[in-house]
Design a protein around this motif. Structure first.
Motif, mmCIF file in Angstrom:
data_model
loop_
_atom_site.group_PDB
_atom_site.id
_atom_site.type_symbol
_atom_site.label_atom_id
_atom_site.label_comp_id
_atom_site.label_asym_id
_atom_site.label_seq_id
_atom_site.Cartn_x
_atom_site.Cartn_y
_atom_site.Cartn_z
ATOM 1 N N ILE A 70 0.812 -1.218 0.000
ATOM 2 C CA ILE A 70 0.000 0.000 0.000
ATOM 3 C C ILE A 70 0.856 1.283 0.000
ATOM 4 C CG2 ILE A 70 -0.220 0.324 2.506
ATOM 5 C CD1 ILE A 70 -3.241 0.863 1.957
ATOM 6 N N TYR A 71 2.185 1.127 0.033
ATOM 7 C CA TYR A 71 3.049 2.306 0.181
ATOM 8 C C TYR A 71 2.812 3.352 -0.914
ATOM 9 C CZ TYR A 71 5.597 -0.630 3.470
ATOM 10 O OH TYR A 71 5.926 -1.441 4.525
ATOM 11 N N GLU A 88 -0.564 5.214 -0.380
ATOM 12 C CA GLU A 88 -0.568 6.102 0.791
ATOM 13 C C GLU A 88 0.493 7.205 0.662
ATOM 14 O OE1 GLU A 88 -2.927 3.720 4.248
ATOM 15 O OE2 GLU A 88 -0.764 3.550 4.356
ATOM 16 N N GLU A 104 -1.285 9.912 -1.209
ATOM 17 C CA GLU A 104 -2.198 10.642 -0.315
ATOM 18 C C GLU A 104 -1.451 11.726 0.465
ATOM 19 O OE1 GLU A 104 -4.310 7.652 1.960
ATOM 20 O OE2 GLU A 104 -5.587 7.132 0.256
ATOM 21 N N ILE A 110 -1.850 15.962 0.134
ATOM 22 C CA ILE A 110 -2.093 16.797 1.323
ATOM 23 C C ILE A 110 -1.010 17.872 1.450
ATOM 24 C CG2 ILE A 110 -2.099 16.799 3.852
ATOM 25 C CD1 ILE A 110 -4.629 15.571 2.917
ATOM 26 N N GLN A 128 8.398 9.604 12.414
ATOM 27 C CA GLN A 128 7.338 8.937 11.645
ATOM 28 C C GLN A 128 7.557 7.423 11.745
ATOM 29 O OE1 GLN A 128 7.057 10.202 7.553
ATOM 30 N NE2 GLN A 128 5.796 8.458 6.976
ATOM 31 N N ASN A 167 6.280 3.814 10.204
ATOM 32 C CA ASN A 167 5.536 3.289 9.054
ATOM 33 C C ASN A 167 5.181 1.811 9.144
ATOM 34 O OD1 ASN A 167 5.532 5.749 7.781
ATOM 35 N ND2 ASN A 167 7.316 5.299 6.489
ATOM 36 N N GLU A 168 5.636 1.132 10.182
ATOM 37 C CA GLU A 168 5.397 -0.315 10.253
ATOM 38 C C GLU A 168 4.744 -0.701 11.571
ATOM 39 O OE1 GLU A 168 5.826 -2.266 7.663
ATOM 40 O OE2 GLU A 168 6.807 -0.733 6.449
ATOM 41 N N TYR A 208 1.917 6.074 10.604
ATOM 42 C CA TYR A 208 1.370 5.989 9.246
ATOM 43 C C TYR A 208 1.480 4.555 8.731
ATOM 44 C CZ TYR A 208 -0.010 7.830 4.685
ATOM 45 O OH TYR A 208 -0.696 8.099 3.529
ATOM 46 N N HIS A 209 0.875 4.283 7.573
ATOM 47 C CA HIS A 209 0.818 2.910 7.039
ATOM 48 C C HIS A 209 0.397 1.955 8.176
ATOM 49 C CE1 HIS A 209 2.607 4.345 3.361
ATOM 50 N NE2 HIS A 209 3.794 4.562 3.892
ATOM 51 N N ALA A 214 -5.157 6.186 7.283
ATOM 52 C CA ALA A 214 -4.527 4.872 7.439
ATOM 53 C C ALA A 214 -5.244 4.062 8.515
ATOM 54 C CB ALA A 214 -3.049 5.038 7.786
ATOM 55 N N ARG A 221 -7.560 0.283 8.465
ATOM 56 C CA ARG A 221 -7.056 -0.868 9.220
ATOM 57 C C ARG A 221 -7.845 -1.154 10.493
ATOM 58 N NH1 ARG A 221 -3.196 1.865 6.535
ATOM 59 N NH2 ARG A 221 -1.511 0.730 5.531
ATOM 60 N N LEU A 230 -3.393 13.751 7.884
ATOM 61 C CA LEU A 230 -2.056 13.734 7.305
ATOM 62 C C LEU A 230 -1.362 15.088 7.370
ATOM 63 C CD1 LEU A 230 -2.469 11.544 4.121
ATOM 64 C CD2 LEU A 230 -0.755 11.240 5.907
ATOM 65 N N LEU A 254 1.458 15.391 9.691
ATOM 66 C CA LEU A 254 2.789 14.911 9.290
ATOM 67 C C LEU A 254 3.550 16.025 8.564
ATOM 68 C CD1 LEU A 254 4.982 12.756 8.779
ATOM 69 C CD2 LEU A 254 3.681 12.040 6.760
ATOM 70 N N VAL A 289 12.318 9.095 9.780
ATOM 71 C CA VAL A 289 11.327 8.107 9.347
ATOM 72 C C VAL A 289 11.808 6.702 9.705
ATOM 73 C CG1 VAL A 289 9.983 7.226 7.403
ATOM 74 C CG2 VAL A 289 10.714 9.627 7.421
#
Lengths: 133, 130
Positions: free
Chosen positions: A17-18, A21, A24, A28, B6, B8-9, B40-41, B81, B85, B112, B115, B127
């Motif tokens: 999905i990277y 997203e 997105e 923004i 940030q 991401n996982e 995020y993600h 995100a 989920r 967002l 961020l 990140v």
């Protein structure tokens, strides 16, 4: 004071999905009047390929959205040449992305710049915020 | 220095959240400021209070909640995100007509733009991802 943001896209569009997203976030970021540039490298170059059809995998084809980036004042989209070469792709396989220059009678100008890995290093060194997807 | 983080996982699956936590703790211990931590993600999954990891392992969400309390951290979960989920706070659950919510104490859900603002306001945005 606007900062220089660089979004680095390195993944194929639908396996994870990277890519979606990332797009997105990029859209923004335009609302914040920053200087936004994008990089597509590694499998990320597939994100911009023309003629994507996703019906058979049941996922939304979000690739048409990239053509709107010019309207979001995103004028610099860098494609790493080595990544294209390694995948047997050329710029002709990618969408033709443009922006309109209001200081030049709204002339359409290319947003896509083919750069070498070495040139990309210089571009990255010049940024203030780099977010990689 | 003023840092923004940030993630991401998701937790346990990937080192990103652990590394972000260790980095944040170390930065605070050295007297640096953490402007914001943005999830995020799959990183949004770090904010679920319904995870039950084995007792002899770390509880990643609780670690963040504790650190948030100690340092008044701004822990932000990306709403787009999170919605994908199944991460909801009480207001979101009500708004979406869902019968439960699962955001842990100390986290808040927002957009967002938070961020991008973190990137603008912080001296460095770090990140943690794949």
């Amino acid at each position: 004071m606007a900062k220089k943001f660089l979004f680095v896209n390195r993944k194929a569009p639908y396996g994870t999905i990277y890519a979606l997203e990332s797009l997105e976030v990029v859209l923004i970021s335009a609302a914040f009047e920053q200087v936004v540039s994008l990089v597509f490298m590694d499998d990320g170059v597939y994100e911009l390929t023309k003629g994507q059809k996703t019906d058979a995998i049941g996922m939304k084809n979000f690739s048409p959205t990239y053509s709107a980036l010019g309207d979001y004042e995103i004028k610099n989209i860098y494609i790493e040449k080595e990544s294209l070469d390694a995948r047997g792709l050329t710029l002709d396989d990618l969408q033709h992305l443009v922006w309109e220059d209001e200081d030049d009678d709204w002339a359409e100008k290319d947003s896509i710049h083919l750069v070498s890995s070495k040139e990309l290093a210089t571009i990255m060194a010049d940024q203030e915020v780099i977010i990689t997807f | 220095m003023k840092f923004a983080i940030q993630i991401n996982e998701g937790p346990y699956q990937h080192q990103a959240s652990d590394s972000a936590y260790q980095f944040t703790r170390a930065a605070l211990a050295k007297g640096h400021e953490i402007f914001r931590v943005f999830l995020y993600h799959d990183g949004v999954n770090n904010a679920t209070r319904l995870a039950v990891p084995p007792q002899d392992d770390r509880n990643i969400t609780q670690q963040w909640t504790k650190l948030q309390k100690e340092h008044e951290l701004d822990l932000v979960v990306c709403i787009a995100a999170a919605q994908r989920r199944g991460l909801l706070d009480e207001d979101e659950a009500k708004r979406q007509g869902k019968d439960a919510n699962n955001i842990a104490e100390g986290f808040r859900i927002s957009g967002l733009g938070q961020l991008i603002e973190a990137g603008i306001e912080a001296d460095r945005l770090v990140v943690f991802g794949d």
